[in-house]
Design a protein around this motif. Structure first.
Motif, PDB file in Angstrom:
ATOM      1  N   TYR A 145     120.078 -28.338  34.800  1.00 20.22           N
ATOM      2  CA  TYR A 145     119.001 -27.384  35.103  1.00 20.22           C
ATOM      3  C   TYR A 145     119.086 -26.181  34.169  1.00 20.22           C
ATOM      4  CZ  TYR A 145     115.930 -24.268  37.775  1.00 20.22           C
ATOM      5  OH  TYR A 145     114.914 -23.415  38.148  1.00 20.22           O
ATOM      6  N   LEU A 160     111.331 -17.633  32.750  1.00 23.30           N
ATOM      7  CA  LEU A 160     112.465 -18.523  32.991  1.00 23.30           C
ATOM      8  C   LEU A 160     113.788 -17.875  32.655  1.00 23.30           C
ATOM      9  CD1 LEU A 160     110.986 -21.844  31.612  1.00 23.30           C
ATOM     10  CD2 LEU A 160     111.274 -21.149  33.975  1.00 23.30           C
ATOM     11  N   SER A 181     116.267 -25.245  31.479  1.00 26.33           N
ATOM     12  CA  SER A 181     115.612 -23.970  31.715  1.00 26.33           C
ATOM     13  C   SER A 181     115.692 -23.086  30.466  1.00 26.33           C
ATOM     14  CB  SER A 181     116.291 -23.289  32.915  1.00 26.33           C
ATOM     15  OG  SER A 181     115.796 -21.999  33.081  1.00 26.33           O
ATOM     16  N   CYS A 183     118.270 -18.629  35.669  1.00 25.55           N
ATOM     17  CA  CYS A 183     119.349 -19.530  35.281  1.00 25.55           C
ATOM     18  C   CYS A 183     120.604 -18.742  34.939  1.00 25.55           C
ATOM     19  CB  CYS A 183     118.920 -20.415  34.114  1.00 25.55           C
ATOM     20  SG  CYS A 183     118.623 -19.487  32.630  1.00 25.55           S
ATOM     21  N   ARG A 211     112.775 -21.941  27.847  1.00 22.37           N
ATOM     22  CA  ARG A 211     112.499 -20.529  27.586  1.00 22.37           C
ATOM     23  C   ARG A 211     112.516 -20.232  26.087  1.00 22.37           C
ATOM     24  NH1 ARG A 211     114.530 -15.917  26.296  1.00 22.37           N
ATOM     25  NH2 ARG A 211     116.584 -16.804  25.857  1.00 22.37           N
ATOM     26  N   LEU A 248     112.588 -27.303  38.211  1.00 22.42           N
ATOM     27  CA  LEU A 248     112.415 -26.326  37.140  1.00 22.42           C
ATOM     28  C   LEU A 248     110.945 -25.945  36.978  1.00 22.42           C
ATOM     29  CD1 LEU A 248     113.675 -24.831  34.720  1.00 22.42           C
ATOM     30  CD2 LEU A 248     113.403 -26.931  33.398  1.00 22.42           C
TER      31      LEU A 248
END
Ligand code: SF4
Length: 403
Positions: free
Chosen positions: A211, A397, A215, A401, A219, A362
């Protein structure tokens, strides 16, 4: 009646390199599919009535470029001669890229062959697994092939296998693609298939790592418009999440003969292409017959097809009843269920948790962070079209994360 959409052909099982995660059992065999076998295959395929408007043919399950371009030119002309009016056939190769030269570029352009090149990122990541038989890295030869494709203007995408180390390096992977002018990217994860047990899946935090990787990679891509035009996992998940409400998610891999595979000897299988080379205590092998001795339409009556279909559909039904991601997944990949869970009659796998669940999360998380305009709801079309732009603008994003 089946609808055949994808035909996977093994022109040779031989591969000129020896990746550590390869699941192909016969990759030292230099057997080559015969012209007669190809003729029998396409005669049967077109006579079956299972192909509607178009058929995609992927030459894979070995390194296709160990055979010369002339082999494929002859094969394509023979296929053209058998093809019914109104049916289009497109060809593509999945290659390790080490054998690409000018003659191949001429062929790929002239024949409009789609090309996917396997490269796992920069040298130190790629050369951990993608090795010659003598144990040397293949990065230099693969990147030389990619650079030649670019110089010659041959369209291509790359497929990169994510290891646990790669998942810690989204910025390095992104910078690598951009520096090499690679615009279309697909990510695979090292899967457990056949006798190969994935070391990536054994990592305890692999889902969170996946993930975080996707992510941050997304981005970075959104922050540099125009560099990457296609990230398969993200683009596919956006399409699935934002599809019309009543659209059914089709799963080719669970429908008999939607995906049909033939090995070098003419043996036929269906569902996941990887099943072609596998054996299993319950099913024996997954071969339905041989195109040199059997009519394709007769394979519908084979008892092992009935056994596989019954169990695969039971697995899909379990998914439908138990999995909140079913509407975007359609019940997963039979070969992963069998390899990881020991049976088709099952649901979750490590593979689907990464490639379906976490990547869907996501996209849903990104949508949650979008503002809803004061003038009313965002239309589905606008949302689908603008999602990546909006995420790019807002850097939405970046924070969740933790990177
Ligand atoms: S995500 Fe996994 S458990 Fe869910 S429907 Fe797909 S294969 Fe089944």
């Amino acid at each position: 009646m089946p609808v055949m959409e994808l035909l996977v052909i093994q022109p040779t099982p031989f591969c000129n390199i020896n990746c550590s995660y390869c699941y192909l059992p016969d990759r030292r065999s230099k057997a080559v599919v015969s012209k007669e076998t190809l003729s029998n295959l396409f005669s049967e395929v077109f006579a079956s009535g299972w192909v509607h408007d178009c058929l995609s043919v992927v030459w894979h399950a070995g390194e296709p470029m160990v055979l010369p371009p002339g082999f494929y030119r002859d094969a394509f002309r023979a296929i053209d001669a058998l093809k019914p009016t109104g049916v289009s056939v497109s060809h593509s190769f999945q290659t390790n890229g080490t054998l690409i030269d000018d003659a191949w570029c001429d062929f790929l352009v002239e024949e409009e062959v789609g090309v996917g090149v396997s490269i796992d990122g920069p040298r130190h990541l790629h050369d951990r697994n993608r090795l010659t038989r003598s144990g040397h890295g293949t990065f230099d030869r693969t990147i030389a092939g990619i650079r030649l494709l670019r110089r010659r203007g041959v369209p291509f995408h790359v497929i990169s296998v994510l290891s646990s180390l790669t998942m810690k390096s989204p910025a390095e992977m992104f910078d690598f693609y951009v520096s090499e002018g690679i615009e279309e990217v697909c990510f695979n994860v090292e899967e457990s298939e056949g006798s190969h047990v994935s070391s990536t899946f054994a990592q305890g935090d692999v889902e969170a790592s996946y993930y975080r990787f996707m992510s941050e990679f997304w981005r970075l891509s959104a922050a540099a418009p125009g560099k990457l035009t296609f990230i398969r996992e993200i683009d596919h998940a956006i399409r699935q999440v934002l599809r019309p409400k009543d659209a059914v998610t089709a799963n080719q891999l669970t429908e008999p003969f939607a995906v049909t595979s033939m090995d070098v000897a003419g043996n036929i299988s269906t569902f996941s292409p990887e099943l072609l080379g596998l054996k299993n205590l319950k099913y024996g092998d997954f071969l339905l017959g041989n195109i040199n001795t059997d009519r394709l339409v007769d394979l519908l009556e084979r008892p092992n097809l009935a056994n596989m279909s019954r169990d695969i559909h039971a697995g899909v039904e379990l998914c439908r009843q138990n999995c909140q991601y079913f509407s975007v997944c359609g019940g997963g990949e039979p070969v992963n269920k069998l390899s990881e869970n020991g049976t088709f009659v099952s649901t979750e796998t490590a593979y689907c948790r990464l490639t379906r669940m976490r990547v869907t999360d996501l996209v849903l998380d990104a949508i949650d962070r979008l503002p809803v305009s004061g003038s009313g709801a965002i239309s589905l079309g606008d949302l689908a079209g603008d999602l990546r732009d909006q995420v790019r603008r807002q850097g939405a994003l970046a924070s969740p994360c933790g990177m």
